[in-house]
Write an enzyme that holds these catalytic residues in place. Structure first.
Site, mmCIF file in Angstrom:
data_model
loop_
_atom_site.group_PDB
_atom_site.id
_atom_site.type_symbol
_atom_site.label_atom_id
_atom_site.label_comp_id
_atom_site.label_asym_id
_atom_site.label_seq_id
_atom_site.Cartn_x
_atom_site.Cartn_y
_atom_site.Cartn_z
ATOM 1 N N ASP A 177 -5.955 -8.043 4.844
ATOM 2 C CA ASP A 177 -4.851 -7.365 5.527
ATOM 3 C C ASP A 177 -5.079 -7.333 7.044
ATOM 4 O OD1 ASP A 177 -2.650 -5.855 6.182
ATOM 5 O OD2 ASP A 177 -3.484 -3.961 5.483
ATOM 6 N N LYS A 189 -16.444 -4.150 10.810
ATOM 7 C CA LYS A 189 -17.131 -4.040 9.520
ATOM 8 C C LYS A 189 -18.631 -3.824 9.648
ATOM 9 C CE LYS A 189 -13.691 -6.908 7.174
ATOM 10 N NZ LYS A 189 -12.793 -5.812 6.780
ATOM 11 N N ARG A 191 -2.879 -8.448 10.771
ATOM 12 C CA ARG A 191 -2.509 -7.542 11.868
ATOM 13 C C ARG A 191 -3.034 -8.092 13.194
ATOM 14 N NH1 ARG A 191 -2.967 -1.439 9.346
ATOM 15 N NH2 ARG A 191 -2.479 -2.025 7.205
ATOM 16 N N SER A 197 0.852 -1.198 0.000
ATOM 17 C CA SER A 197 0.000 0.000 0.000
ATOM 18 C C SER A 197 0.886 1.246 0.000
ATOM 19 C CB SER A 197 -0.894 0.014 1.249
ATOM 20 O OG SER A 197 -0.111 0.314 2.390
ATOM 21 N N HIS A 247 -13.433 -1.994 4.974
ATOM 22 C CA HIS A 247 -12.075 -2.176 5.487
ATOM 23 C C HIS A 247 -12.044 -2.208 7.023
ATOM 24 C CE1 HIS A 247 -10.946 -0.530 1.423
ATOM 25 N NE2 HIS A 247 -10.146 -1.576 1.515
ATOM 26 N N ARG A 256 13.013 -11.213 18.895
ATOM 27 C CA ARG A 256 13.030 -12.430 18.089
ATOM 28 C C ARG A 256 12.072 -13.523 18.559
ATOM 29 N NH1 ARG A 256 19.354 -11.970 16.994
ATOM 30 N NH2 ARG A 256 19.398 -12.779 19.106
ATOM 31 N N ASP A 290 -1.448 -1.433 -3.785
ATOM 32 C CA ASP A 290 -2.796 -1.427 -3.204
ATOM 33 C C ASP A 290 -3.230 0.023 -2.927
ATOM 34 O OD1 ASP A 290 -5.079 -2.552 -2.024
ATOM 35 O OD2 ASP A 290 -4.164 -2.606 -0.030
ATOM 36 N N ASN A 321 -8.863 -9.399 -0.982
ATOM 37 C CA ASN A 321 -7.861 -8.657 -0.203
ATOM 38 C C ASN A 321 -8.015 -8.887 1.293
ATOM 39 O OD1 ASN A 321 -7.395 -7.577 -2.728
ATOM 40 N ND2 ASN A 321 -7.460 -5.450 -2.058
HETATM 41 O O1 G3H Z 1 -7.111 -1.369 2.410
HETATM 42 C C1 G3H Z 1 -6.074 -0.964 2.931
HETATM 43 C C2 G3H Z 1 -5.049 -1.936 3.359
HETATM 44 O O2 G3H Z 1 -5.488 -2.663 4.469
HETATM 45 C C3 G3H Z 1 -3.732 -1.250 3.572
HETATM 46 O O3 G3H Z 1 -3.741 -0.533 4.758
HETATM 47 O O4 G3H Z 1 -3.048 1.741 3.997
HETATM 48 O O5 G3H Z 1 -2.808 1.046 6.396
HETATM 49 O O6 G3H Z 1 -1.305 0.084 4.635
HETATM 50 P P1 G3H Z 1 -2.663 0.671 4.960
HETATM 51 P P1 13P Z 2 -9.323 -5.794 5.308
HETATM 52 O O1 13P Z 2 -9.220 -4.531 6.125
HETATM 53 O O2 13P Z 2 -10.674 -6.413 5.447
HETATM 54 O O3 13P Z 2 -8.234 -6.757 5.589
HETATM 55 O O4 13P Z 2 -9.186 -5.368 3.774
HETATM 56 C C1 13P Z 2 -7.920 -5.242 3.175
HETATM 57 C C2 13P Z 2 -7.965 -4.565 1.857
HETATM 58 O O5 13P Z 2 -8.988 -4.369 1.252
HETATM 59 C C3 13P Z 2 -6.665 -4.136 1.292
HETATM 60 O O6 13P Z 2 -6.839 -3.416 0.110
HETATM 61 ZN ZN ZN Z 3 -8.707 -2.283 0.149
#
Ligand code: G3H
Ligand code: 13P
Ligand code: ZN
Length: 320
Positions: A255, A183, A259, A48, A179, A280, A81, A253
């Site tokens: 992410d 949700k 986390r 991203s 996201h 570690r 992304d 997708n």
């Molecule tokens: O949709 C967004 C992804 O989860 C990336 O998140 O912009 O915090 O890296 P970020």
């Molecule tokens: P999530 O926040 O549901 O993991 O979605 C990730 C995403 O869409 C990254 O582009």
């Molecule tokens: Zn996204």
């Protein structure tokens, strides 16, 4: 082997979805490759805009190159992304990315078309494919009126027009996800009728589902039991991944879930070992837990076990 996103989509279409997983650091990268190799899945690595500026974009690229050497059998695409126009151009120029996402979905339709078309022209000149977005992902709730709810989802007729006008190669659609870790407040399913109508209007055109984390409740409970405060965190039903894939969603997708794994591992580790301060030991646990998580998602996406067939397909398509 880094391969074109477009060719992976051709192999996946209607059968399974490729997991698109974000990376920010070394441990995620290691866990990601291990999990995909263990489950024998082709996949997409996402970077991203935020990840590119977390440390240095060259660091992420270097880690991916190194992982490609460590796991020469891995088959994957590298994708930007949620890019803005300038970041897309930077990635296109770098020659490292298989595809970019231009996210102008917050703009009015005409402006979104205009921006996306400019990026498509620049990307196609370099043989890179483009994911665009139409519709607004967000906290679509079951207790709001049908009209309101549908106003946020992608309009299939507009999607057809958008793809024709822009020439984009895949489309992120708002089909009932959002996201992050919070949700929905009530029960919420995917809008399969919207996916089906878009796929009917755009046969064999790859669709993308963002906001697909399932926010596993056992993970949330463990985080909260170890000092976290994630009340009401809720995600997508992961049993809906494959039905969506069968209807034309080629890229899913995920992410946030990664986390959550990171957060759970580190919270539990330092709660149970207050004398520890070394990075570690929890890092090692995280890599292994993340690999397990990735393999479990690939099973649900249908991408697990597709590696050999996908590699043969890609090699034939690329004349290798
Ligand atoms: O949709 C967004 C992804 O989860 C990336 O998140 O912009 O915090 O890296 P970020
Ligand atoms: P999530 O926040 O549901 O993991 O979605 C990730 C995403 O869409 C990254 O582009
Ligand atoms: Zn996204």
């Amino acid at each position: 082997m880094i391969v074109p996103t477009k060719v992976l989509f051709e192999h996946a279409y209607g059968k399974y979805a490729l997991g698109a997983y974000n990376i920010n650091n070394l441990e995620q990268t290691m866990g990601l490759f291990r999990g995909n190799m263990e489950s024998k899945a082709p996949f997409i690595i996402q970077i991203s805009k935020g990840a590119r500026s977390y440390t240095d974009k060259r660091m992420l690229e270097a880690m991916i190159r190194a992982a490609d050497e460590i796991w020469p059998d891995a088959l994957f695409a590298v994708h930007l992304d949620h890019g803005d126009e300038q970041t897309c151009y930077d990635c296109i120029e770098s020659g490292f990315y298989s595809s970019v996402m231009i996210d102008a979905s917050h703009e009015p339709f005409e402006k979104n078309v205009e921006i996306t078309k400019r990026v498509v022209d620049a990307a196609h000149a370099k043989g890179i494919s483009v994911e665009a977005e139409l519709g607004q992902l967000g906290g679509v709730e079951e207790d709001i009126s049908v009209e309101e709810e549908h106003a946020k989802l992608t309009n299939p007729a507009e999607a057809e027009q958008f793809v024709q006008l822009t020439g984009c190669d895949s489309l992120a659609c708002a089909i009932g996800t959002s996201h992050g870790a919070f949700k929905f407040s009530g029960k919420q399913g995917l809008h399969f009728e919207v996916i089906e109508e878009i796929a009917r209007r755009l046969p064999r055109f790859p669709l993308v589902m963002h906001g697909s984390s399932s926010v596993p409740q056992d993970e949330v409970e463990r985080i909260n039991a170890a000092g976290g405060s994630l009340k009401g965190a809720k995600g997508v039903d992961p049993n809906e991944y494959l039905p969506a894939a069968k209807r034309g969603v080629c890229k899913i997708n995920i992410d946030t879930d990664g986390r959550l794994v990171w957060c759970r591992v580190h919270r539990e580790h330092f709660r149970d070992h207050p004398e520890n301060f070394d990075l570690r030991p929890p890092g090692k646990i995280f890599m292994s837990e993340y690999a397990k998580f990735i393999a479990s998602r690939n099973e649900l996406l249908g991408s697990a076990g597709q590696l050999d067939e996908a590699r043969a397909f890609v090699k034939e398509r690329l004349g290798l």
